[in-house]
Design a protein around this motif. Sequence first.
Motif, PDB file in Angstrom:
ATOM      1  N   UNK A  60      58.468  16.032  47.152  1.00  8.07           N
ATOM      2  CA  UNK A  60      57.130  15.887  46.567  1.00  8.07           C
ATOM      3  C   UNK A  60      56.070  15.671  47.640  1.00  8.07           C
ATOM      4  N   UNK A  61      56.434  15.016  48.748  1.00 13.07           N
ATOM      5  CA  UNK A  61      55.489  14.818  49.842  1.00 13.07           C
ATOM      6  C   UNK A  61      55.232  16.132  50.581  1.00 13.07           C
ATOM      7  N   UNK A  62      56.275  16.909  50.797  1.00 13.06           N
ATOM      8  CA  UNK A  62      56.108  18.228  51.411  1.00 13.06           C
ATOM      9  C   UNK A  62      55.247  19.117  50.521  1.00 13.06           C
ATOM     10  N   UNK A  63      55.511  19.046  49.224  1.00 14.89           N
ATOM     11  CA  UNK A  63      54.757  19.847  48.265  1.00 14.89           C
ATOM     12  C   UNK A  63      53.271  19.534  48.343  1.00 14.89           C
ATOM     13  N   UNK A  64      52.913  18.253  48.286  1.00 18.87           N
ATOM     14  CA  UNK A  64      51.495  17.872  48.316  1.00 18.87           C
ATOM     15  C   UNK A  64      50.838  18.273  49.647  1.00 18.87           C
ATOM     16  N   UNK A  65      51.619  18.257  50.706  1.00 19.39           N
ATOM     17  CA  UNK A  65      51.077  18.558  52.030  1.00 19.39           C
ATOM     18  C   UNK A  65      50.858  20.051  52.254  1.00 19.39           C
ATOM     19  N   UNK A  66      51.682  20.909  51.629  1.00 24.71           N
ATOM     20  CA  UNK A  66      51.716  22.295  52.091  1.00 24.71           C
ATOM     21  C   UNK A  66      51.624  23.375  51.020  1.00 24.71           C
ATOM     22  N   UNK A  67      51.736  23.038  49.742  1.00 25.16           N
ATOM     23  CA  UNK A  67      51.825  24.069  48.705  1.00 25.16           C
ATOM     24  C   UNK A  67      50.597  24.036  47.801  1.00 25.16           C
ATOM     25  N   UNK A  68      50.072  25.225  47.509  1.00 22.50           N
ATOM     26  CA  UNK A  68      48.926  25.396  46.615  1.00 22.50           C
ATOM     27  C   UNK A  68      49.311  26.379  45.514  1.00 22.50           C
ATOM     28  N   UNK A  69      48.726  26.228  44.334  1.00 22.55           N
ATOM     29  CA  UNK A  69      48.998  27.138  43.229  1.00 22.55           C
ATOM     30  C   UNK A  69      47.723  27.587  42.565  1.00 22.55           C
ATOM     31  N   UNK A  70      47.715  28.822  42.075  1.00 22.74           N
ATOM     32  CA  UNK A  70      46.538  29.351  41.389  1.00 22.74           C
ATOM     33  C   UNK A  70      46.722  29.284  39.872  1.00 22.74           C
ATOM     34  N   UNK A  71      45.598  29.192  39.168  1.00 24.16           N
ATOM     35  CA  UNK A  71      45.587  29.199  37.704  1.00 24.16           C
ATOM     36  C   UNK A  71      44.291  29.851  37.243  1.00 24.16           C
ATOM     37  N   UNK A  72      44.266  30.265  35.970  1.00 22.13           N
ATOM     38  CA  UNK A  72      43.066  30.858  35.408  1.00 22.13           C
ATOM     39  C   UNK A  72      42.479  29.965  34.316  1.00 22.13           C
ATOM     40  N   UNK A  73      42.957  30.138  33.111  1.00 21.62           N
ATOM     41  CA  UNK A  73      42.490  29.295  31.999  1.00 21.62           C
ATOM     42  C   UNK A  73      43.723  28.658  31.375  1.00 21.62           C
ATOM     43  N   UNK A  74      44.156  27.564  31.967  1.00 28.00           N
ATOM     44  CA  UNK A  74      45.436  26.976  31.597  1.00 28.00           C
ATOM     45  C   UNK A  74      45.268  25.531  31.139  1.00 28.00           C
ATOM     46  N   UNK A  75      45.397  25.267  29.852  1.00 27.93           N
ATOM     47  CA  UNK A  75      45.391  23.872  29.389  1.00 27.93           C
ATOM     48  C   UNK A  75      46.503  23.056  30.044  1.00 27.93           C
ATOM     49  N   UNK A  76      47.636  23.703  30.304  1.00 30.77           N
ATOM     50  CA  UNK A  76      48.746  23.006  30.973  1.00 30.77           C
ATOM     51  C   UNK A  76      48.326  22.533  32.357  1.00 30.77           C
ATOM     52  N   UNK A  77      47.665  23.404  33.100  1.00 26.57           N
ATOM     53  CA  UNK A  77      47.219  23.029  34.445  1.00 26.57           C
ATOM     54  C   UNK A  77      46.285  21.830  34.406  1.00 26.57           C
ATOM     55  N   UNK A  78      45.402  21.789  33.416  1.00 31.60           N
ATOM     56  CA  UNK A  78      44.463  20.684  33.308  1.00 31.60           C
ATOM     57  C   UNK A  78      45.179  19.355  33.056  1.00 31.60           C
ATOM     58  N   UNK A  79      46.318  19.424  32.368  1.00 27.21           N
ATOM     59  CA  UNK A  79      47.075  18.205  32.080  1.00 27.21           C
ATOM     60  C   UNK A  79      47.989  17.799  33.228  1.00 27.21           C
ATOM     61  N   UNK A  80      48.095  18.663  34.228  1.00 31.06           N
ATOM     62  CA  UNK A  80      48.996  18.387  35.347  1.00 31.06           C
ATOM     63  C   UNK A  80      48.257  18.108  36.652  1.00 31.06           C
ATOM     64  N   UNK A  81      46.957  17.879  36.552  1.00 32.79           N
ATOM     65  CA  UNK A  81      46.186  17.603  37.764  1.00 32.79           C
ATOM     66  C   UNK A  81      46.707  16.357  38.468  1.00 32.79           C
ATOM     67  N   UNK A  82      47.142  15.378  37.691  1.00 28.86           N
ATOM     68  CA  UNK A  82      47.681  14.158  38.310  1.00 28.86           C
ATOM     69  C   UNK A  82      48.905  14.468  39.159  1.00 28.86           C
ATOM     70  N   UNK A  83      49.754  15.382  38.689  1.00 27.15           N
ATOM     71  CA  UNK A  83      50.928  15.755  39.476  1.00 27.15           C
ATOM     72  C   UNK A  83      50.535  16.577  40.696  1.00 27.15           C
TER      73      UNK A  83
END
Length: 392
Positions: free
Chosen positions: A305-328
């Motif tokens: 999870x630390x490597x993920x936060x440091x190095x990985x990015x993801x794209x989204x368009x109009x995703x209610x799921x993405x909005x609920x996962x901002x904390x993650x």
Amino acid sequence: MIAPNDLISCDDHLDLAQLPADLWKTWLPEQYRARAPHIEERGGRAVWVCEDKVWGGWAGKAAPQTGPKPLYTALDRGGIVDQTERRPAVSALRLADMDRDGIYTHIIYGPVTSIDAEDRDFRLACYAAYNDWLEDFCSVAPDRLVGVAMLPPNPEEALSELTRIAAKGCFRQANIQVAQAEVRLEDERWEPVYALYEQSGIIMSFHVTVFMAQATSAFDKAKGSPGATFLHAKSFIEQFLDPFVDLFAWGILERHPGLKIVIAESGVGWVPWVVEELDYRHWRLWEAADYWDDKGGIPHKTKPSELFKRQVYGTFQQSPTAMRLIEFWGPDNLLWATDYPHPDSIWPNSHKVIEETMGHLPPDVIRKLTHDNAAKLYGIQTHDAEHRLAAE
């Protein structure tokens, strides 16, 4: 909030259908031009042909009135009547479409599944020719048209082309189509490629390949059925799951802390559980650390999870799921996109969709998702950044 015309969209396209008919004949080295991909008319359709292989359709000629209805695109929704203009591949017209939608920058992925040739030298030359054309296309407005270079799916060929473009300093990102990679990402043959990405500062990306799924047994079973449409939902994740886990399991991210990776158009909702499970497996590994002592120890020092936060990015368009996962994900690792000019694009209604899907978020978070994260990752300075710097 952000200025009206300063959105940065991090997943947009230049499909094979829109490319100039003379692209490869013009940009390939002289010895390959007689074999160059070119336009032919077959079965009443204009198509790209290379050494008698049909790569895909071309939009420079009107589609026939008989037969299957052409795929509905964002251009149809936007009322663009003459699509033979190939607007996405004409700089002035693309910029006009961006202005209409209040977009400052497009991060532009190319025809990632189309280059198909048995001769590897010729194939590599075709990749290089496309990248050279793309560099020229984006030079009209380099902070607005940000092209993503295409790399071959073979490690040695990918290294050759990445070395060439890194020396030129012309690209900020280069894409590996992992669904077609000739060997898994854990293979040591990829290691020089990762090292060069990190050394050069070029961002590595993986982009979903929708049409891969048409070759699977699942699609064969449902061929001609409406049910086949739903199988895309799993094909998006299937393409990314193995390479995504490989990044952590084989220490790729840990060995290359400066490597930045964008996973584009694969959806972001499946990622949290996978990272959570990787963390759990990492904990189990360390619980058994004594077992590994006489086997050279455990190289995995950092939590996934630390490597993920440091190095990985993801794209989204109009995703209610993405909005609920901002904390993650954290507000710094999500990148908004329009997907212009694809059928599921939100062009030309981006501001309206942002308001509908993000209006409940604090303004600074909206600005991060639609502007600041991308501006920082890609080194883009829009009018919004200029205005804020002046205010400070």
